[in-house]
Design a protein around this motif. Structure first.
Motif, PDB file in Angstrom:
ATOM      1  N   HIS A  80       0.456 -10.853  14.911  1.00  0.00           N
ATOM      2  CA  HIS A  80       1.443 -10.444  13.901  1.00  0.00           C
ATOM      3  C   HIS A  80       2.151 -11.661  13.314  1.00  0.00           C
ATOM      4  CE1 HIS A  80       1.048  -6.546  16.054  1.00  0.00           C
ATOM      5  NE2 HIS A  80       1.330  -6.018  14.890  1.00  0.00           N
ATOM      6  N   SER A 128       3.065   4.239   1.437  1.00  0.00           N
ATOM      7  CA  SER A 128       3.005   5.652   1.022  1.00  0.00           C
ATOM      8  C   SER A 128       4.377   6.242   0.724  1.00  0.00           C
ATOM      9  CB  SER A 128       2.302   6.476   2.098  1.00  0.00           C
ATOM     10  OG  SER A 128       2.967   6.320   3.333  1.00  0.00           O
ATOM     11  N   ARG A 145      -4.350  -1.058  -0.919  1.00  0.00           N
ATOM     12  CA  ARG A 145      -4.279  -2.521  -0.962  1.00  0.00           C
ATOM     13  C   ARG A 145      -5.166  -3.115  -2.048  1.00  0.00           C
ATOM     14  NH1 ARG A 145      -4.284  -4.067   5.514  1.00  0.00           N
ATOM     15  NH2 ARG A 145      -2.430  -2.851   6.037  1.00  0.00           N
ATOM     16  N   MET A 387       5.720   3.483  13.172  1.00  0.00           N
ATOM     17  CA  MET A 387       4.256   3.670  13.094  1.00  0.00           C
ATOM     18  C   MET A 387       3.551   3.012  14.277  1.00  0.00           C
ATOM     19  SD  MET A 387       5.038   0.820  11.489  1.00  0.00           S
ATOM     20  CE  MET A 387       5.819   1.551  10.036  1.00  0.00           C
ATOM     21  N   GLY A 388       4.274   2.908  15.394  1.00  0.00           N
ATOM     22  CA  GLY A 388       3.603   2.565  16.641  1.00  0.00           C
ATOM     23  C   GLY A 388       3.350   1.091  16.874  1.00  0.00           C
ATOM     24  N   ASN A 389       4.041   0.218  16.114  1.00  0.00           N
ATOM     25  CA  ASN A 389       3.800  -1.208  16.289  1.00  0.00           C
ATOM     26  C   ASN A 389       4.475  -1.778  17.540  1.00  0.00           C
ATOM     27  OD1 ASN A 389       2.040  -1.999  14.217  1.00  0.00           O
ATOM     28  ND2 ASN A 389       3.686  -1.882  12.713  1.00  0.00           N
ATOM     29  N   ARG A 406       7.609  10.983   9.752  1.00  0.00           N
ATOM     30  CA  ARG A 406       6.249  11.355  10.145  1.00  0.00           C
ATOM     31  C   ARG A 406       6.155  11.594  11.646  1.00  0.00           C
ATOM     32  NH1 ARG A 406       2.906   7.534   6.326  1.00  0.00           N
ATOM     33  NH2 ARG A 406       3.166   9.029   4.650  1.00  0.00           N
ATOM     34  N   PHE A 408       2.957  12.568  13.120  1.00  0.00           N
ATOM     35  CA  PHE A 408       1.529  12.779  13.369  1.00  0.00           C
ATOM     36  C   PHE A 408       1.157  12.387  14.797  1.00  0.00           C
ATOM     37  CE2 PHE A 408       0.824  11.500   8.660  1.00  0.00           C
ATOM     38  CZ  PHE A 408       1.313  12.720   8.247  1.00  0.00           C
ATOM     39  N   ARG A 409       0.155  13.057  15.318  1.00  0.00           N
ATOM     40  CA  ARG A 409      -0.355  12.710  16.651  1.00  0.00           C
ATOM     41  C   ARG A 409      -0.754  11.228  16.678  1.00  0.00           C
ATOM     42  NH1 ARG A 409      -2.376  15.310  21.013  1.00  0.00           N
ATOM     43  NH2 ARG A 409      -2.588  17.384  20.127  1.00  0.00           N
ATOM     44  N   ARG A 415      -1.624   9.074  21.503  1.00  0.00           N
ATOM     45  CA  ARG A 415      -1.891  10.433  21.051  1.00  0.00           C
ATOM     46  C   ARG A 415      -1.284  11.460  22.008  1.00  0.00           C
ATOM     47  NH1 ARG A 415      -6.396  13.007  20.178  1.00  0.00           N
ATOM     48  NH2 ARG A 415      -5.977  14.658  21.633  1.00  0.00           N
TER      49      ARG A 415
ATOM     50  N   ASP B  17      -3.225   8.716  10.388  1.00  0.00           N
ATOM     51  CA  ASP B  17      -2.967   8.181  11.729  1.00  0.00           C
ATOM     52  C   ASP B  17      -4.066   8.561  12.715  1.00  0.00           C
ATOM     53  OD1 ASP B  17      -0.375   6.616  12.398  1.00  0.00           O
ATOM     54  OD2 ASP B  17       0.217   8.022  10.854  1.00  0.00           O
ATOM     55  N   VAL B  18      -4.647   9.759  12.568  1.00  0.00           N
ATOM     56  CA  VAL B  18      -5.748  10.092  13.476  1.00  0.00           C
ATOM     57  C   VAL B  18      -7.073   9.513  12.973  1.00  0.00           C
ATOM     58  CG1 VAL B  18      -4.662  12.172  14.408  1.00  0.00           C
ATOM     59  CG2 VAL B  18      -6.231  12.398  12.482  1.00  0.00           C
ATOM     60  N   LYS B  23      -1.166   1.608  14.971  1.00  0.00           N
ATOM     61  CA  LYS B  23      -0.975   0.475  15.888  1.00  0.00           C
ATOM     62  C   LYS B  23      -2.035  -0.597  15.695  1.00  0.00           C
ATOM     63  CE  LYS B  23      -3.417   3.063  19.451  1.00  0.00           C
ATOM     64  NZ  LYS B  23      -3.265   3.911  20.628  1.00  0.00           N
ATOM     65  N   THR B  25      -3.184  -1.524  12.610  1.00  0.00           N
ATOM     66  CA  THR B  25      -3.292  -1.960  11.218  1.00  0.00           C
ATOM     67  C   THR B  25      -3.178  -3.466  11.036  1.00  0.00           C
ATOM     68  OG1 THR B  25      -0.982  -1.385  10.895  1.00  0.00           O
ATOM     69  CG2 THR B  25      -2.600   0.220  10.145  1.00  0.00           C
ATOM     70  N   TYR B  26      -2.454  -4.150  11.956  1.00  0.00           N
ATOM     71  CA  TYR B  26      -2.342  -5.605  11.811  1.00  0.00           C
ATOM     72  C   TYR B  26      -3.096  -6.373  12.885  1.00  0.00           C
ATOM     73  CZ  TYR B  26       0.939  -4.230   8.327  1.00  0.00           C
ATOM     74  OH  TYR B  26       1.495  -3.635   7.225  1.00  0.00           O
ATOM     75  N   THR B  27      -3.841  -5.656  13.710  1.00  0.00           N
ATOM     76  CA  THR B  27      -4.540  -6.348  14.782  1.00  0.00           C
ATOM     77  C   THR B  27      -6.055  -6.155  14.725  1.00  0.00           C
ATOM     78  OG1 THR B  27      -4.035  -4.457  16.192  1.00  0.00           O
ATOM     79  CG2 THR B  27      -2.597  -6.362  16.388  1.00  0.00           C
ATOM     80  N   ASP B  41      -8.225   9.425  17.523  1.00  0.00           N
ATOM     81  CA  ASP B  41      -7.213  10.348  18.034  1.00  0.00           C
ATOM     82  C   ASP B  41      -7.499  11.808  17.684  1.00  0.00           C
ATOM     83  OD1 ASP B  41      -5.814   8.481  19.419  1.00  0.00           O
ATOM     84  OD2 ASP B  41      -4.264   8.164  17.904  1.00  0.00           O
ATOM     85  N   SER B  66      -0.280   7.862   5.510  1.00  0.00           N
ATOM     86  CA  SER B  66      -0.117   6.463   5.123  1.00  0.00           C
ATOM     87  C   SER B  66      -1.026   6.062   3.972  1.00  0.00           C
ATOM     88  CB  SER B  66      -0.432   5.600   6.349  1.00  0.00           C
ATOM     89  OG  SER B  66      -0.643   4.271   5.980  1.00  0.00           O
ATOM     90  N   GLN B  70      -7.523   1.153   5.557  1.00  0.00           N
ATOM     91  CA  GLN B  70      -8.436   1.157   6.712  1.00  0.00           C
ATOM     92  C   GLN B  70      -8.906   2.570   7.037  1.00  0.00           C
ATOM     93  OE1 GLN B  70      -5.354  -0.125   6.608  1.00  0.00           O
ATOM     94  NE2 GLN B  70      -5.108  -1.888   7.960  1.00  0.00           N
ATOM     95  N   ASP B 175      -9.638  -3.867   4.869  1.00  0.00           N
ATOM     96  CA  ASP B 175      -8.804  -4.658   5.765  1.00  0.00           C
ATOM     97  C   ASP B 175      -7.322  -4.381   5.480  1.00  0.00           C
ATOM     98  OD1 ASP B 175      -7.524  -6.535   7.229  1.00  0.00           O
ATOM     99  OD2 ASP B 175      -8.634  -8.241   6.460  1.00  0.00           O
TER     100      ASP B 175
END
Lengths: 446, 175
Positions: A80, A128, A145, A387-389, A406, A408-409, A415, B17-18, B23, B25-27, B41, B66, B70, B175
């Protein structure tokens, strides 16, 4: 006899006519729009890679770009950190002036505070929740993007002028009922695809009675309704907010009342309003005065139930923050609720201000001290665990109640965790109770 | 353009997300690695078993959530050629076009097609041939077909700017 001046345009038709340099456009038409602002965030480095493959040396109109570092800040891993370093290299190479460093805050809050986008303008963003800017009467839409790379190269992008739906909200929200609850009610009733592809216009007297911070929640949440953009009618409060924050042509914020008035009248003149006879694909009416606190249950934003039906659900984490509900009034109501009390044993309360300005103001008002005294963990302004970072990822089988947009699962990293969405007051009350709780049960005044 | 492939069928409101967890997106930036996480998921068997040329059939509001590209790229790199759904979230629709993945809206076909069956999609005739019959879908606008046939927005612009011969070593679609 034909009308000289057609009086039947929606906001989206007017905004995209302006953005594409046409005198008039209609829903369904594809136009080449030139956005006033092009937004990207931590994803800027990835977009730069795409941009380099286009063989274009310089970004066209670098002054139109706005870039924040917010999605994973401060950098949680070396990968990151390298990503952030790449973004800074791009910013330096292209001479981007509207760049906001780690800690300044979440893109949508920062661009609003900086008044970088004005009523009647168009902003396209690689995020979004770019419909957010509808709070001030701008046309905002999220894009991918590759599209941002194309915009950097050409300055324009094809957009289909969306059909519009009209949501009229009348009446005054009850105490402890917020614009978040209104949005969850709308999405719950009409579905997560209820606004799919539409421009969603809000009408009615409920909106103008709301604070600006409460209004910001609405177009932000409309991303979860499938909307292309959303629109609230800008009024004097909006023009004043922007006029005081907008940098003048000589690069500073206005200081005298005459400078502010001067900016304000310019901003007001460029505002766009839908015509009374505009064409709508659908129309809905909601009565704000009958609403109650609402909860979006796992794992979709339209799985909405009244708070009364999910009260008592055990939680391990309460998260107050995000571009939806991480503003000063959100921290204020949470501080009021937790004042003199403690977060329940076995529960974490995570508070992440949406921006450094919110953090500063919350410190000055004592909200941060109150929240920390109650046991809250205070995070760095940014998107946090949304968003899970990082900074608050739940364990499998844990339950989070969150002010985000949000659920979402897998959204927050695993999950096997559950996410409930609610207003800041409900999240704060739940942190004290260790279960999903109703702030009205605490016997406090709003 | 005519495509034939096996169907992976899913339900309504399959979100980004599924399809590709945030998690990563940047790795996870390598296309082959992204493909390994596609739909993990929702359906952990998908990435292991998907074949090049397969297609996805989804319900309403496919790809909501989102703007992450990707979520298109991971499926494309996994070999998926088309998404056939009752409706497709607007950013996902744009990202599909811009990455050369066909987004087809055809509710009748979605109801009729079964998981695992082999279907044929004819873009020019705008028809889907399935076990249950032939289904018409509304044609995509010519400007969108132009982008898809160029392989996506970026390949199209590379041509426009005369950059087709530039190396793309660092570019990872999606990407």
């Amino acid at each position: 006899m034909s009308k000289t001046f057609a009086n039947d345009k929606t906001f989206a038709e007017k905004a995209l006519a302006r953005a594409s340099g046409n005198s008039s456009v209609v829903a369904g038409q594809i136009v080449d729009a030139r956005p006033d602002v092009i937004l990207s965030h931590d994803n800027t480095a990835a977009i730069w890679k795409i941009f380099r493959a286009l063989g274009v040396a310089r970004v066209k109109n670098p002054e139109r770009l706005a870039i924040t570092l917010d999605h994973a800040v401060p950098a949680p891993t070396t990968a990151h950190a390298q990503n952030h370093a790449d973004v800074r290299e791009f910013v330096d190479a292209m001479g981007i002036t509207n760049f906001f460093e780690v800690g300044r805050g979440i893109c949508h809050q920062v661009l609003s505070e900086e008044a970088l986008i004005l009523p009647g303008q168009t902003i396209l963003g690689a995020d979004s929740h770019t419909p957010h800017y509808g709070w001030l009467g701008a046309f905002g839409a999220g894009i991918g993007r590759s599209e941002v790379a194309a915009l950097w190269a050409t300055g324009e992008l094809w957009l289909r002028v969306p059909e519009s739906i009209k949501i009229t909200v009348n009446g005054k929200l009850d105490d402890w009922v917020t614009s978040k609850d209104l949005c969850l009610k709308i999405i719950g009733d009409l579905g997560a695809d209820g606004g799919l592809y539409y421009s969603v216009e809000f009408h009615g007297n409920a909106i103008s009675q709301m604070s600006l911070e409460s209004r910001m929640v609405i177009p932000n949440m409309m991303a979860e309704f499938g909307a292309k953009n959303a629109y609230l009618m800008p009024d004097d409060a909006v023009f004043d907010y922007l006029a005081r924050r907008r940098t003048t042509d000589d690069g500073r914020r206005p200081t005298t009342e005459s400078e502010i008035e001067n900016q304000k009248s310019k901003i007001e003149n460029d505002a766009l309003f839908p015509d009374p006879d505009a064409t709508y694909a659908a129309q809905y009416t909601f009565d704000a005065s009958t609403l109650e606190p609402m909860i979006a249950c796992p794992h979709t934003v339209d799985n909405v139930k009244p708070l009364s039906q999910v009260r008592g659900t055990k939680i391990q984490q309460a998260f107050l923050g995000t571009c939806t509900n991480g503003r000063l009034e959100d921290l204020a109501v949470a501080a009021e609720i937790v004042r003199g009390r403690k977060v329940a044993k076995g529960t974490r309360l995570l508070v992440i201000p949406a921006s450094s300005q919110v953090l500063h103001d919350a410190l000055r008002h004592g909200y941060i001290e109150t929240l920390a005294d109650a046991g809250a963990v205070i995070g760095v302004p940014g998107c946090g665990p949304c968003m899970g970072n990082h900074m608050g990822i739940p364990a499998p089988n844990e339950v989070t109640i969150s002010t985000a947009n949000r659920n979402f699962r897998g959204r927050m990293g695993t999950r096997d965790a559950e996410i409930y969405l609610a207003s800041p007051a409900v999240v704060a009350a739940s942190a004290l109770a260790g279960v999903i709780a109703d702030p009205r049960d605490l016997g406090k005044n709003y | 353009m005519i495509l034939t492939g096996n169907v992976w069928k899913y339900g309504d409101d399959v979100n980004t997300d599924v399809i590709f967890p945030g998690k990563y997106t940047y790795t996870v930036t390598d296309p082959a690695e992204q493909a390994k996480h596609a739909l993990e998921d929702l359906d952990p068997t998908f990435a292991r078993n998907v074949q090049r040329g397969d297609m996805i059939v989804g319900g309403k509001n496919w790809g909501n959530g989102s703007s992450r590209e990707q979520a298109v790229g991971a499926l494309k790199h996994a070999g998926i050629t088309a998404i056939i759904a009752k409706s497709i979230a607007r950013i996902y629709f744009r990202n599909s076009v811009n990455n050369g993945l066909l987004p087809i809206v055809c509710p009748d076909a979605v109801d009729a097609i079964e998981n695992g069956e082999t279907i044929t999609l004819d873009l020019d005739a705008h028809q889907i041939y399935a076990r249950a019959g032939v289904f018409d879908f509304p044609p995509l606008s010519p400007s969108l077909v132009h982008i898809i046939q160029a392989g996506g927005l970026i390949p199209m612009l590379r041509k426009k700017f005369g950059a087709e011969n530039l190396p793309m070593p660092e570019v990872k679609s999606g990407d």
